[in-house]
Design a protein around this motif. Structure first.
Motif, mmCIF file in Angstrom:
data_model
loop_
_atom_site.group_PDB
_atom_site.id
_atom_site.type_symbol
_atom_site.label_atom_id
_atom_site.label_comp_id
_atom_site.label_asym_id
_atom_site.label_seq_id
_atom_site.Cartn_x
_atom_site.Cartn_y
_atom_site.Cartn_z
ATOM 1 N N LEU A 53 0.830 -1.204 0.000
ATOM 2 C CA LEU A 53 0.000 0.000 0.000
ATOM 3 C C LEU A 53 0.870 1.263 0.000
ATOM 4 C CD1 LEU A 53 -2.826 -0.997 2.498
ATOM 5 C CD2 LEU A 53 -3.028 -0.695 0.025
ATOM 6 N N ALA A 54 2.032 1.206 0.636
ATOM 7 C CA ALA A 54 2.918 2.364 0.695
ATOM 8 C C ALA A 54 3.637 2.595 -0.627
ATOM 9 C CB ALA A 54 3.928 2.193 1.818
ATOM 10 N N TYR A 55 3.942 1.524 -1.339
ATOM 11 C CA TYR A 55 4.662 1.621 -2.610
ATOM 12 C C TYR A 55 3.865 0.935 -3.720
ATOM 13 C CZ TYR A 55 8.591 2.913 0.344
ATOM 14 O OH TYR A 55 9.406 3.545 1.252
ATOM 15 N N PRO A 56 2.734 1.525 -4.139
ATOM 16 C CA PRO A 56 1.890 0.845 -5.136
ATOM 17 C C PRO A 56 2.496 0.826 -6.535
ATOM 18 C CG PRO A 56 0.991 2.999 -4.649
ATOM 19 C CD PRO A 56 2.143 2.775 -3.707
ATOM 20 N N GLN A 57 3.413 1.731 -6.843
ATOM 21 C CA GLN A 57 3.972 1.808 -8.190
ATOM 22 C C GLN A 57 5.204 0.930 -8.392
ATOM 23 O OE1 GLN A 57 2.328 3.339 -10.508
ATOM 24 N NE2 GLN A 57 0.826 4.059 -9.004
ATOM 25 N N GLY A 100 0.700 -11.050 1.879
ATOM 26 C CA GLY A 100 0.434 -9.671 2.262
ATOM 27 C C GLY A 100 0.574 -8.715 1.091
ATOM 28 N N ILE A 101 1.592 -8.945 0.251
ATOM 29 C CA ILE A 101 1.773 -8.110 -0.939
ATOM 30 C C ILE A 101 0.572 -8.254 -1.865
ATOM 31 C CG2 ILE A 101 3.154 -7.851 -3.039
ATOM 32 C CD1 ILE A 101 5.610 -8.511 -1.307
ATOM 33 N N MET A 102 0.088 -9.480 -2.031
ATOM 34 C CA MET A 102 -1.094 -9.691 -2.882
ATOM 35 C C MET A 102 -2.326 -9.021 -2.297
ATOM 36 S SD MET A 102 -0.695 -13.506 -4.478
ATOM 37 C CE MET A 102 -0.488 -14.358 -2.943
ATOM 38 N N LEU A 107 -6.172 -4.409 -2.290
ATOM 39 C CA LEU A 107 -6.701 -3.244 -1.576
ATOM 40 C C LEU A 107 -6.396 -1.939 -2.310
ATOM 41 C CD1 LEU A 107 -6.019 -4.078 2.159
ATOM 42 C CD2 LEU A 107 -8.219 -3.904 1.025
ATOM 43 N N SER A 108 -5.194 -1.819 -2.851
ATOM 44 C CA SER A 108 -4.855 -0.583 -3.566
ATOM 45 C C SER A 108 -5.687 -0.439 -4.829
ATOM 46 C CB SER A 108 -3.363 -0.522 -3.884
ATOM 47 O OG SER A 108 -3.005 -1.509 -4.819
ATOM 48 N N ARG A 109 -5.982 -1.544 -5.502
ATOM 49 C CA ARG A 109 -6.855 -1.473 -6.687
ATOM 50 C C ARG A 109 -8.279 -1.121 -6.300
ATOM 51 N NH1 ARG A 109 -4.784 -6.402 -10.564
ATOM 52 N NH2 ARG A 109 -2.655 -5.625 -10.711
ATOM 53 N N LEU A 110 -8.743 -1.662 -5.180
ATOM 54 C CA LEU A 110 -10.092 -1.316 -4.724
ATOM 55 C C LEU A 110 -10.189 0.159 -4.348
ATOM 56 C CD1 LEU A 110 -11.055 -4.395 -2.525
ATOM 57 C CD2 LEU A 110 -12.028 -3.736 -4.719
ATOM 58 N N VAL A 111 -9.173 0.672 -3.686
ATOM 59 C CA VAL A 111 -9.175 2.084 -3.299
ATOM 60 C C VAL A 111 -9.099 2.967 -4.541
ATOM 61 C CG1 VAL A 111 -7.801 3.869 -2.146
ATOM 62 C CG2 VAL A 111 -8.263 1.700 -1.002
ATOM 63 N N ALA A 112 -8.279 2.573 -5.515
ATOM 64 C CA ALA A 112 -8.152 3.364 -6.747
ATOM 65 C C ALA A 112 -9.455 3.360 -7.530
ATOM 66 C CB ALA A 112 -7.015 2.830 -7.596
ATOM 67 N N SER A 113 -10.116 2.203 -7.625
ATOM 68 C CA SER A 113 -11.376 2.151 -8.363
ATOM 69 C C SER A 113 -12.476 2.902 -7.636
ATOM 70 C CB SER A 113 -11.803 0.707 -8.627
ATOM 71 O OG SER A 113 -12.156 0.067 -7.423
ATOM 72 N N ALA A 114 -12.472 2.881 -6.314
ATOM 73 C CA ALA A 114 -13.471 3.625 -5.550
ATOM 74 C C ALA A 114 -13.254 5.129 -5.714
ATOM 75 C CB ALA A 114 -13.424 3.235 -4.083
#
Length: 121
Positions: A53-57, A100-102, A107-114
């Protein structure tokens, strides 16, 4: 911008806390059973999720961070206890970090889509 910096601080602080608790007095460490500790596996899963989550890129940096974290934890376990566990402990630690990485990626994709969904309204 602030939330990115905040997530990075939380992820690094969590990993540092895991190493510190491992180096701390042995009564602080939770032990559940053999061959590996369920709490340690959950903690590494959480660390992997926070790192992702801290380093999504940069997923490759996140994987390298978890590999380094697992080795740092088992090295600190060796320094605190005088034994380094088994190979299965390291495998479980790596697998927990990857889970955890998965989870962090999902979670990061869900937050981005939301956030895209709320921005389009």
């Amino acid at each position: 911008m602030t939330s990115d910096r905040f997530l990075k601080i939380i992820a690094w602080a969590y990993i540092a806390a895991l190493v510190a608790v491992t180096l701390a007095h042995l009564n602080w460490q939770a032990a559940l059973g053999n061959p590996f500790d369920i709490f340690r596996a959950g903690a590494l899963c959480t660390a992997g999720m926070l790192a992702r989550l801290a380093y999504p890129q940069s997923p490759s940096f996140t994987c390298l961070l978890m590999i380094g974290s697992v080795f740092a934890l088992y090295l600190s376990h060796f320094l605190a206890n005088g034994n380094y566990g088994s190979t299965l402990d390291i495998i479980v630690g790596m697998a927990s970090g990857l889970w955890g990485i998965m989870l962090g990626s999902v979670l990061s994709r869900l937050v981005a889509s939301a956030s895209k969904r709320t921005a389009s309204y």
